[in-house]
Design a protein around this motif. Sequence first.
Motif, PDB file in Angstrom:
ATOM      1  N   SER A  62       0.835  -1.207   0.000  1.00  0.00           N
ATOM      2  CA  SER A  62       0.000   0.000   0.000  1.00  0.00           C
ATOM      3  C   SER A  62       0.870   1.256   0.000  1.00  0.00           C
ATOM      4  O   SER A  62       1.938   1.280   0.610  1.00  0.00           O
ATOM      5  CB  SER A  62      -0.880   0.074   1.260  1.00  0.00           C
ATOM      6  OG  SER A  62      -1.835  -0.931   1.282  1.00  0.00           O
ATOM      7  N   THR A  63       0.360   2.268  -0.658  1.00  0.00           N
ATOM      8  CA  THR A  63       0.930   3.604  -0.507  1.00  0.00           C
ATOM      9  C   THR A  63      -0.069   4.359   0.351  1.00  0.00           C
ATOM     10  O   THR A  63      -1.262   4.370   0.046  1.00  0.00           O
ATOM     11  CB  THR A  63       1.121   4.286  -1.874  1.00  0.00           C
ATOM     12  OG1 THR A  63       2.048   3.506  -2.646  1.00  0.00           O
ATOM     13  CG2 THR A  63       1.669   5.690  -1.719  1.00  0.00           C
ATOM     14  N   VAL A  64       0.429   4.936   1.440  1.00  0.00           N
ATOM     15  CA  VAL A  64      -0.464   5.571   2.395  1.00  0.00           C
ATOM     16  C   VAL A  64      -0.032   7.024   2.619  1.00  0.00           C
ATOM     17  O   VAL A  64       1.140   7.307   2.792  1.00  0.00           O
ATOM     18  CB  VAL A  64      -0.532   4.760   3.718  1.00  0.00           C
ATOM     19  CG1 VAL A  64       0.811   4.636   4.367  1.00  0.00           C
ATOM     20  CG2 VAL A  64      -1.524   5.338   4.687  1.00  0.00           C
ATOM     21  N   ARG A  65      -1.017   7.920   2.560  1.00  0.00           N
ATOM     22  CA  ARG A  65      -0.766   9.338   2.853  1.00  0.00           C
ATOM     23  C   ARG A  65      -1.316   9.598   4.237  1.00  0.00           C
ATOM     24  O   ARG A  65      -2.490   9.327   4.512  1.00  0.00           O
ATOM     25  CB  ARG A  65      -1.443  10.233   1.813  1.00  0.00           C
ATOM     26  CG  ARG A  65      -1.046  11.702   1.929  1.00  0.00           C
ATOM     27  CD  ARG A  65      -1.469  12.483   0.684  1.00  0.00           C
ATOM     28  NE  ARG A  65      -2.888  12.404   0.435  1.00  0.00           N
ATOM     29  CZ  ARG A  65      -3.796  13.296   0.861  1.00  0.00           C
ATOM     30  NH1 ARG A  65      -3.419  14.342   1.555  1.00  0.00           N
ATOM     31  NH2 ARG A  65      -5.073  13.141   0.577  1.00  0.00           N
ATOM     32  N   ILE A  66      -0.438  10.094   5.126  1.00  0.00           N
ATOM     33  CA  ILE A  66      -0.836  10.312   6.515  1.00  0.00           C
ATOM     34  C   ILE A  66      -0.540  11.746   6.935  1.00  0.00           C
ATOM     35  O   ILE A  66       0.307  12.418   6.349  1.00  0.00           O
ATOM     36  CB  ILE A  66      -0.124   9.328   7.471  1.00  0.00           C
ATOM     37  CG1 ILE A  66       1.401   9.405   7.321  1.00  0.00           C
ATOM     38  CG2 ILE A  66      -0.621   7.925   7.274  1.00  0.00           C
ATOM     39  CD1 ILE A  66       2.171   8.480   8.222  1.00  0.00           C
ATOM     40  N   LYS A  67      -1.274  12.182   7.951  1.00  0.00           N
ATOM     41  CA  LYS A  67      -1.096  13.526   8.485  1.00  0.00           C
ATOM     42  C   LYS A  67      -0.648  13.424   9.935  1.00  0.00           C
ATOM     43  O   LYS A  67      -1.254  12.703  10.725  1.00  0.00           O
ATOM     44  CB  LYS A  67      -2.414  14.303   8.393  1.00  0.00           C
ATOM     45  CG  LYS A  67      -2.348  15.701   8.971  1.00  0.00           C
ATOM     46  CD  LYS A  67      -3.708  16.376   8.849  1.00  0.00           C
ATOM     47  CE  LYS A  67      -3.696  17.749   9.470  1.00  0.00           C
ATOM     48  NZ  LYS A  67      -5.029  18.366   9.433  1.00  0.00           N
TER      49      LYS A  67
ATOM     50  N   SER B 283      13.395   1.542   2.937  1.00  0.00           N
ATOM     51  CA  SER B 283      14.302   2.625   2.566  1.00  0.00           C
ATOM     52  C   SER B 283      13.589   3.944   2.837  1.00  0.00           C
ATOM     53  O   SER B 283      12.985   4.530   1.934  1.00  0.00           O
ATOM     54  CB  SER B 283      14.698   2.509   1.093  1.00  0.00           C
ATOM     55  OG  SER B 283      15.529   3.587   0.739  1.00  0.00           O
ATOM     56  N   PRO B 284      13.627   4.411   4.087  1.00  0.00           N
ATOM     57  CA  PRO B 284      12.885   5.625   4.458  1.00  0.00           C
ATOM     58  C   PRO B 284      13.205   6.842   3.585  1.00  0.00           C
ATOM     59  O   PRO B 284      12.322   7.642   3.314  1.00  0.00           O
ATOM     60  CB  PRO B 284      13.307   5.866   5.909  1.00  0.00           C
ATOM     61  CG  PRO B 284      13.680   4.518   6.410  1.00  0.00           C
ATOM     62  CD  PRO B 284      14.297   3.815   5.234  1.00  0.00           C
ATOM     63  N   LEU B 285      14.447   6.966   3.133  1.00  0.00           N
ATOM     64  CA  LEU B 285      14.809   8.106   2.288  1.00  0.00           C
ATOM     65  C   LEU B 285      14.093   8.071   0.937  1.00  0.00           C
ATOM     66  O   LEU B 285      13.907   9.101   0.308  1.00  0.00           O
ATOM     67  CB  LEU B 285      16.326   8.177   2.078  1.00  0.00           C
ATOM     68  CG  LEU B 285      17.140   8.433   3.350  1.00  0.00           C
ATOM     69  CD1 LEU B 285      18.634   8.388   3.047  1.00  0.00           C
ATOM     70  CD2 LEU B 285      16.759   9.759   3.982  1.00  0.00           C
ATOM     71  N   GLU B 286      13.668   6.865   0.525  1.00  0.00           N
ATOM     72  CA  GLU B 286      12.911   6.715  -0.718  1.00  0.00           C
ATOM     73  C   GLU B 286      11.407   6.660  -0.448  1.00  0.00           C
ATOM     74  O   GLU B 286      10.626   6.398  -1.351  1.00  0.00           O
ATOM     75  CB  GLU B 286      13.326   5.431  -1.451  1.00  0.00           C
ATOM     76  CG  GLU B 286      14.756   5.433  -1.933  1.00  0.00           C
ATOM     77  CD  GLU B 286      15.150   4.100  -2.570  1.00  0.00           C
ATOM     78  OE1 GLU B 286      14.263   3.339  -3.008  1.00  0.00           O
ATOM     79  OE2 GLU B 286      16.351   3.835  -2.633  1.00  0.00           O
ATOM     80  N   GLY B 287      11.012   6.869   0.807  1.00  0.00           N
ATOM     81  CA  GLY B 287       9.591   6.839   1.145  1.00  0.00           C
ATOM     82  C   GLY B 287       9.035   5.432   1.320  1.00  0.00           C
ATOM     83  O   GLY B 287       7.830   5.220   1.286  1.00  0.00           O
ATOM     84  N   LYS B 288       9.908   4.452   1.521  1.00  0.00           N
ATOM     85  CA  LYS B 288       9.486   3.063   1.724  1.00  0.00           C
ATOM     86  C   LYS B 288       9.762   2.696   3.177  1.00  0.00           C
ATOM     87  O   LYS B 288      10.910   2.698   3.606  1.00  0.00           O
ATOM     88  CB  LYS B 288      10.270   2.122   0.814  1.00  0.00           C
ATOM     89  CG  LYS B 288      10.040   2.352  -0.655  1.00  0.00           C
ATOM     90  CD  LYS B 288      10.924   1.423  -1.466  1.00  0.00           C
ATOM     91  CE  LYS B 288      10.757   1.666  -2.947  1.00  0.00           C
ATOM     92  NZ  LYS B 288      11.647   0.793  -3.736  1.00  0.00           N
ATOM     93  N   ILE B 289       8.687   2.409   3.922  1.00  0.00           N
ATOM     94  CA  ILE B 289       8.876   2.011   5.315  1.00  0.00           C
ATOM     95  C   ILE B 289       8.375   0.589   5.528  1.00  0.00           C
ATOM     96  O   ILE B 289       7.425   0.142   4.892  1.00  0.00           O
ATOM     97  CB  ILE B 289       8.205   2.988   6.309  1.00  0.00           C
ATOM     98  CG1 ILE B 289       6.693   3.059   6.096  1.00  0.00           C
ATOM     99  CG2 ILE B 289       8.847   4.367   6.225  1.00  0.00           C
ATOM    100  CD1 ILE B 289       5.954   3.812   7.188  1.00  0.00           C
ATOM    101  N   SER B 290       9.027  -0.096   6.437  1.00  0.00           N
ATOM    102  CA  SER B 290       8.711  -1.479   6.740  1.00  0.00           C
ATOM    103  C   SER B 290       7.410  -1.591   7.518  1.00  0.00           C
ATOM    104  O   SER B 290       7.063  -0.713   8.311  1.00  0.00           O
ATOM    105  CB  SER B 290       9.854  -2.075   7.561  1.00  0.00           C
ATOM    106  OG  SER B 290       9.466  -3.286   8.154  1.00  0.00           O
TER     107      SER B 290
END
Length: 157
Positions: free
Chosen positions: A90-95, A114-121
């Motif tokens: 999933s790609t998730v947009r959060i506030k 890879s948090p710098l690429e916007g990928k979190i575990s």
Amino acid sequence: MMKQTVVTDEGLKRLESELEELKTVKRKEIAEKIKVALSFGDLSENSEYDEAKNEQAIIEGRIAEIEAQLKNVRILDENELNNETVHIGSTVRIKNESTGGEMTYRIVGSTESSPLEGKISDESPVGKAVFGRRVGDTVEADIPAGTVSLTILEISK
């Protein structure tokens, strides 16, 4: 028993590519370094030899780690994904409720993080907090800076 590694098709290709690089290129480079270091003579005071052997151990360890992951890998089927709940893929947009800032992350397995690429575990604090949740849900995530309140704004594939 080793846990199953969930990866996207892209993540699998990257793991296989890294394994191939380690086996074909890095192993030869290390063998050459060891050969050169041996030519220097006395191994008891040969720091080049020690360094090359340490590097060899690291590479062999990484090869074993990747091979073990590949034995227990499950490729994420993109057709199984939905936009109802947050899951791997999933790609998730959060506030962030305290700062008002918005972030977009793709939830991935731990090997692809890879948090710098916007990928979190899915095992990260934010990943765990949003996993299985729906649009509109507000969750608490325990991050290194403290507890943060996050609202899920959008879920996409």
